[in-house]
Design a protein around this motif. Structure first.
Motif, PDB file in Angstrom:
ATOM      1  N   GLU A 256      10.656  11.074 -27.582  1.00 14.53           N
ATOM      2  CA  GLU A 256      12.543  11.154 -27.439  1.00 14.53           C
ATOM      3  C   GLU A 256      11.853  13.282 -27.867  1.00 14.53           C
ATOM      4  O   GLU A 256      11.844  14.340 -26.762  1.00 14.53           O
ATOM      5  CB  GLU A 256      14.064  11.871 -28.153  1.00 14.53           C
ATOM      6  CG  GLU A 256      14.770  12.469 -27.156  1.00 14.53           C
ATOM      7  CD  GLU A 256      16.218  12.357 -27.939  1.00 14.53           C
ATOM      8  OE1 GLU A 256      17.394  12.595 -27.065  1.00 14.53           O
ATOM      9  OE2 GLU A 256      16.568  10.701 -28.018  1.00 14.53           O
ATOM     10  N   GLN A 257      11.400  13.438 -29.199  1.00 11.30           N
ATOM     11  CA  GLN A 257      11.139  14.255 -29.944  1.00 11.30           C
ATOM     12  C   GLN A 257       9.377  14.740 -29.156  1.00 11.30           C
ATOM     13  O   GLN A 257       9.381  15.572 -28.733  1.00 11.30           O
ATOM     14  CB  GLN A 257      10.440  14.215 -31.406  1.00 11.30           C
ATOM     15  CG  GLN A 257      11.871  13.424 -31.862  1.00 11.30           C
ATOM     16  CD  GLN A 257      11.496  13.216 -33.145  1.00 11.30           C
ATOM     17  OE1 GLN A 257      10.383  12.153 -33.218  1.00 11.30           O
ATOM     18  NE2 GLN A 257      12.855  13.182 -34.626  1.00 11.30           N
TER      19      GLN A 257
ATOM     20  N   ASN B 294      10.974  16.872 -25.947  1.00 15.97           N
ATOM     21  CA  ASN B 294      11.573  17.684 -26.255  1.00 15.97           C
ATOM     22  C   ASN B 294      10.813  18.770 -26.417  1.00 15.97           C
ATOM     23  O   ASN B 294      10.638  19.771 -26.783  1.00 15.97           O
ATOM     24  CB  ASN B 294      12.649  17.333 -27.206  1.00 15.97           C
ATOM     25  CG  ASN B 294      13.301  17.310 -26.742  1.00 15.97           C
ATOM     26  OD1 ASN B 294      14.077  17.280 -25.382  1.00 15.97           O
ATOM     27  ND2 ASN B 294      14.000  15.963 -27.421  1.00 15.97           N
TER      28      ASN B 294
ATOM     29  N   LEU C 181      16.351  13.308 -17.795  1.00 12.20           N
ATOM     30  CA  LEU C 181      15.912  12.380 -18.302  1.00 12.20           C
ATOM     31  C   LEU C 181      16.681  10.825 -18.419  1.00 12.20           C
ATOM     32  O   LEU C 181      16.244  10.097 -18.200  1.00 12.20           O
ATOM     33  CB  LEU C 181      15.805  12.237 -19.596  1.00 12.20           C
ATOM     34  CG  LEU C 181      15.353  12.342 -20.313  1.00 12.20           C
ATOM     35  CD1 LEU C 181      13.133  11.628 -20.191  1.00 12.20           C
ATOM     36  CD2 LEU C 181      15.054  12.213 -22.543  1.00 12.20           C
TER      37      LEU C 181
ATOM     38  N   LEU D  98      14.034   6.437 -25.552  1.00 10.39           N
ATOM     39  CA  LEU D  98      13.582   6.698 -26.639  1.00 10.39           C
ATOM     40  C   LEU D  98      13.384   7.197 -27.482  1.00 10.39           C
ATOM     41  O   LEU D  98      12.860   8.080 -28.341  1.00 10.39           O
ATOM     42  CB  LEU D  98      13.976   8.380 -26.033  1.00 10.39           C
ATOM     43  CG  LEU D  98      14.699   8.465 -24.211  1.00 10.39           C
ATOM     44  CD1 LEU D  98      15.461   9.452 -24.341  1.00 10.39           C
ATOM     45  CD2 LEU D  98      13.697   9.063 -23.690  1.00 10.39           C
ATOM     46  N   SER D  99      14.234   6.326 -28.628  1.00 11.75           N
ATOM     47  CA  SER D  99      13.690   6.276 -30.330  1.00 11.75           C
ATOM     48  C   SER D  99      11.833   5.354 -30.194  1.00 11.75           C
ATOM     49  O   SER D  99      12.230   5.287 -31.433  1.00 11.75           O
ATOM     50  CB  SER D  99      14.997   5.503 -30.863  1.00 11.75           C
ATOM     51  OG  SER D  99      14.791   4.093 -29.892  1.00 11.75           O
TER      52      SER D  99
END
Length: 116
Positions: A38-39, A42, A54, A68-69
């Motif tokens: 996720e980071q 982004n 998303l 996403l983690s």
């Protein structure tokens, strides 16, 4: 550009996505170690217009769907998958009807089962 060595404490990750059929984009990201998928998404300015969608997209790392983690490692490849617009079996049927002949798969021998 994709082969450059990351700086200490940083990782280099490739992001690949297709906003529309026939349009494939990719970007190399320089991220801090311990970064999540996720980071990474982004952090990519070119991917920003896809972030609102998303929730309807699947995300994977090297062809395997991941949450996403999921933590990233150096040289990982994040892949963003659009939903299918046509069922693959139905698309094959439509191609068969359009061509009027069997579509031969490259993955199987034409003669059926092999004899020993």
């Amino acid at each position: 550009m994709g082969l450059a060595e990351p700086r200490p404490g940083r990782i280099r990750v490739e992001l690949v996505w297709s906003p529309a059929a026939g349009d494939v984009r990719h970007s190399w990201l320089d991220l801090p170690e311990g970064c999540t998928v996720e980071q990474g998404l982004n952090a990519c300015a070119e991917f920003a217009d896809q972030l609102p969608r998303l929730a309807e997209l699947a995300v994977g790392v090297w062809g395997r769907v991941q949450p996403l983690s999921h933590g990233l490692r150096d040289q990982d490849r994040i892949e963003v998958y659009r939903p299918l617009t046509v069922d693959p079996k139905e698309a094959r049927r439509q191609r068969y009807h359009a061509r009027g002949q069997r579509i031969v798969s490259r993955h199987r021998p034409l003669g059926g089962k092999t004899s020993r």
